[in-house]
Design an enzyme around this catalytic site. Structure first.
Site, PDB file in Angstrom:
ATOM      1  N   SER A   1       0.827  -1.207   0.000  1.00 51.45           N
ATOM      2  CA  SER A   1       0.000   0.000   0.000  1.00 51.45           C
ATOM      3  C   SER A   1       0.862   1.259   0.000  1.00 51.45           C
ATOM      4  CB  SER A   1      -0.964  -0.045   1.187  1.00 51.45           C
ATOM      5  OG  SER A   1      -1.933   0.968   1.093  1.00 51.45           O
TER       6      SER A   1
ATOM      7  N   ASP B   1      -3.229   6.625  -3.173  1.00 48.83           N
ATOM      8  CA  ASP B   1      -1.993   6.061  -2.655  1.00 48.83           C
ATOM      9  C   ASP B   1      -1.498   5.025  -3.673  1.00 48.83           C
ATOM     10  OD1 ASP B   1      -3.891   4.094  -2.174  1.00 48.83           O
ATOM     11  OD2 ASP B   1      -3.026   3.481  -0.258  1.00 48.83           O
TER      12      ASP B   1
ATOM     13  N   ASP C   1      -1.401   1.792  -4.147  1.00 48.12           N
ATOM     14  CA  ASP C   1      -2.228   0.689  -4.644  1.00 48.12           C
ATOM     15  C   ASP C   1      -3.660   1.140  -4.918  1.00 48.12           C
ATOM     16  OD1 ASP C   1      -2.869   0.886  -1.894  1.00 48.12           O
ATOM     17  OD2 ASP C   1      -3.406  -1.235  -1.776  1.00 48.12           O
TER      18      ASP C   1
ATOM     19  N   ASP D   1      -6.191   2.216  -3.263  1.00 52.16           N
ATOM     20  CA  ASP D   1      -7.396   1.924  -2.487  1.00 52.16           C
ATOM     21  C   ASP D   1      -7.786   3.099  -1.584  1.00 52.16           C
ATOM     22  OD1 ASP D   1      -5.385   1.624  -0.582  1.00 52.16           O
ATOM     23  OD2 ASP D   1      -6.122  -0.294   0.198  1.00 52.16           O
TER      24      ASP D   1
END
Length: 538
Positions: free
Chosen positions: A145, A297, A299, A301
């Site tokens: 992440s 961010d 990734d 999500d």
């Protein structure tokens, strides 16, 4: 060097499938580099509700093929006990992500599981979507992440109802993590695990379906100039295609951050929340005289937004401010539904839900808990996580949040208003809700117990001259929520403070909420609280 350590390292080398990490360990052995070896052999990387998360390095304490392979084998054992037979695996563009994806695929395939692999690095929400869309029992996303560049990680999703918990394509919660961790601990040799290379690399159909569903959230595209940054992550292509499908102009990209780059060269930490992370996006907005900035961010999500404040100039909206904007807009269009947020988020969403006669629920921190709210209409957590379309993606989704924010801003612009005008309407109705987070990085996770132990054994009587009216120990809850490590402190005047450790990083976090008649008054209170709270966390 301690011979028991030498024996442990040699045994690990013999079982490690990766010649790169085995060579590094052997070099450290040959040069008597005990410091590096002890860092790498400081226990097996802990598996919890966030899955795995840690630095890429050899040995059981890091992210590497041997650790990932054993983890996959442990998940296989968990799946077999429950007759789960299918898995879909996704990945971001970090160092090691592709290797860890195919290490997992080989172990899963060797165990006879039906294995699907996403075709390239893609946002985490696409993996969450694919888990449900394909009807898979398990989803695995290789990502760290918004962690620093040296890290990688491993998120685990379940597709159906498992052990009495309705997952529907959401991340694992307790006690599932404990059950999987026990299975991982029981894997003593990776070389004994059968391997195969039988899997299906998915085509574009699954991605197109996600794009189609997400683009449908936009109804009346406008002509706002929107700057977008993927923060060197994997969001750009998917977000561009969603905007295009929705009929929106292509967003203005922050060129230096648009392509995936595992070094994250322009940011200290690839997290929109971190100071300075969206500076390039704000500079781009000024250059193009933009109307709105949207950031994901790495990734994709999580979603952040920045606006042009007539008083202070360009600034990023706090997670709670964006949560209020999304909540108010969705509530106005909902005749019924369920709203939810995490305990560390602002209390404003509960008041918005009440104003529109909508049901509201509060959950523990982490979207894995919000995703378990049946029939969720809108859910958010202050750390920039939003579910605006839980039927499609039962997890936080920075892409669907982005197109929804774009639509809200577009609708407001047709009435000559901005996102800040909508916020002012909310504050006028419910009072100004100021929230702030204080994060203290820790060199050692053991300090968490020391800090919380001190606060439990010797609780403060007042903070910044305000009397402590009550303290809730979240480890022994009385409000029906599961236990979690942390304290909720109430001060005179309705000030709420929550102190808890981060679930994914070595940090102590303090969340403050102050409710006053206006921002200026609230800011005075925050300024008073900040120094003594930092002292409490040190």
């Amino acid at each position: 060097m301690d011979q028991s350590l030498v024996a442990e390292v040699q045994a690990w080398i013999a079982d490690d499938p990766d010649p790169i990490t085995t060579s590094q360990l052997q070099q450290w052995l040959d040069t008597d580099n005990e410091v590096e070896l002890r860092t790498s052999f400081n226990g097996f990387l802990q598996f919890g509700t966030a899955g795995l998360r840690g630095p890429n390095r050899p040995g059981p304490s890091g992210m590497n093929r041997a650790v990932v392979g054993r983890t996959a084998a442990g998940i296989v054992a968990y799946m077999r006990e429950r007759n789960l037979t299918s898995v879909v695996i996704g990945r971001d563009a970090r160092y090691g992500s592709e290797d860890y994806t195919f290490e997992t695929a080989e172990i899963m395939s060797g165990a006879g599981m039906k294995v699907f692999v996403l075709p390239r690095p893609l946002p985490t929400p696409v993996l969450a979507f694919a888990t449900n869309e394909l009807g898979c029992d398990v989803g695995i996303m290789v990502t760290a992440s918004h962690n620093p560049p040296q890290d990688n990680g491993y998120k685990v999703y379940l597709g159906g109802t498992v052990d009495g918990i309705e997952y529907r394509g959401s991340q694992i919660v307790s006690p599932t993590d404990v059950s999987i961790a026990r299975k991982i601990d029981a894997i003593t040799s990776l070389k004994k695990q059968p391997r195969a290379k039988v899997w299906t690399v998915l085509g574009e159909e699954i991605i197109e379906k996600y794009i189609e569903c997400t683009a449908s959230l936009a109804t009346t595209p406008g002509t706002l100039k929107i700057v977008y940054t993927a923060m060197h992550g994997v969001g750009t292509e998917t977000l561009q295609r969603v905007f295009q499908k929705a009929g929106y102009p292509s967003p203005i990209l922050v060129a230096a951050q648009a392509a995936p780059d595992p070094d994250f060269p322009t940011v200290a930490f690839p997290n929109p929340e971190e100071p300075g992370a969206i500076d390039l996006a704000l500079e781009t907005a000024k250059t193009f005289d933009a109307d709105l900035v949207i950031a994901n961010d790495p990734d994709a999500d999580r979603c952040a937004a920045a606006v042009k404040d007539p008083v202070t100039g360009w600034r990023m909206l706090r997670g709670d401010e964006l949560g209020a904007i999304l909540g108010e807009s969705i509530a106005r269009k909902s005749s019924d539904g369920i709203f939810a947020n995490s305990i560390v988020s602002s209390s404003i969403l509960k008041k918005i839900a009440g104003h529109y006669n909508l049901e509201f629920k509060e959950t523990l921190t982490g979207f894995k808990w919000l995703a378990k709210v049946k029939g969720l209409t809108f859910g958010y957590e202050e750390a920039l996580g939003y579910a605006v379309d839980a039927k499609t993606v039962n997890d936080k989704d920075g892409i669907s949040a982005a197109i929804t924010v774009a639509q809200i801003a577009t609708d407001l612009a047709t009435d000559g208003k901005t996102l800040l005008d909508l916020l002012d309407e909310i504050w006028a109705r419910h009072g100004f809700h100021a929230t702030e987070q204080i994060s203290i990085r820790l060199s050692d996770l053991s300090k968490v117990d020391v800090i919380l132990g001190r606060l439990r054994n010797n609780p403060p009587q007042n903070i910044a001259g305000r009397v402590v009216t009550s303290i809730d120990d979240l480890a022994t809850p009385t409000d029906g929520l599961p236990p979690t490590d942390g304290l909720r402190i109430w001060l005179d005047g309705g000030v709420r403070i929550i102190i808890r450790p981060s679930g994914t990083e070595a940090k102590m976090k303090c969340y403050i909420e102050v409710i006053e008649k206006d921002s200026k008054t609230a800011q005075v209170v925050l300024d008073q609280l900040r120094p003594p709270l930092k002292e409490l966390l040190s």
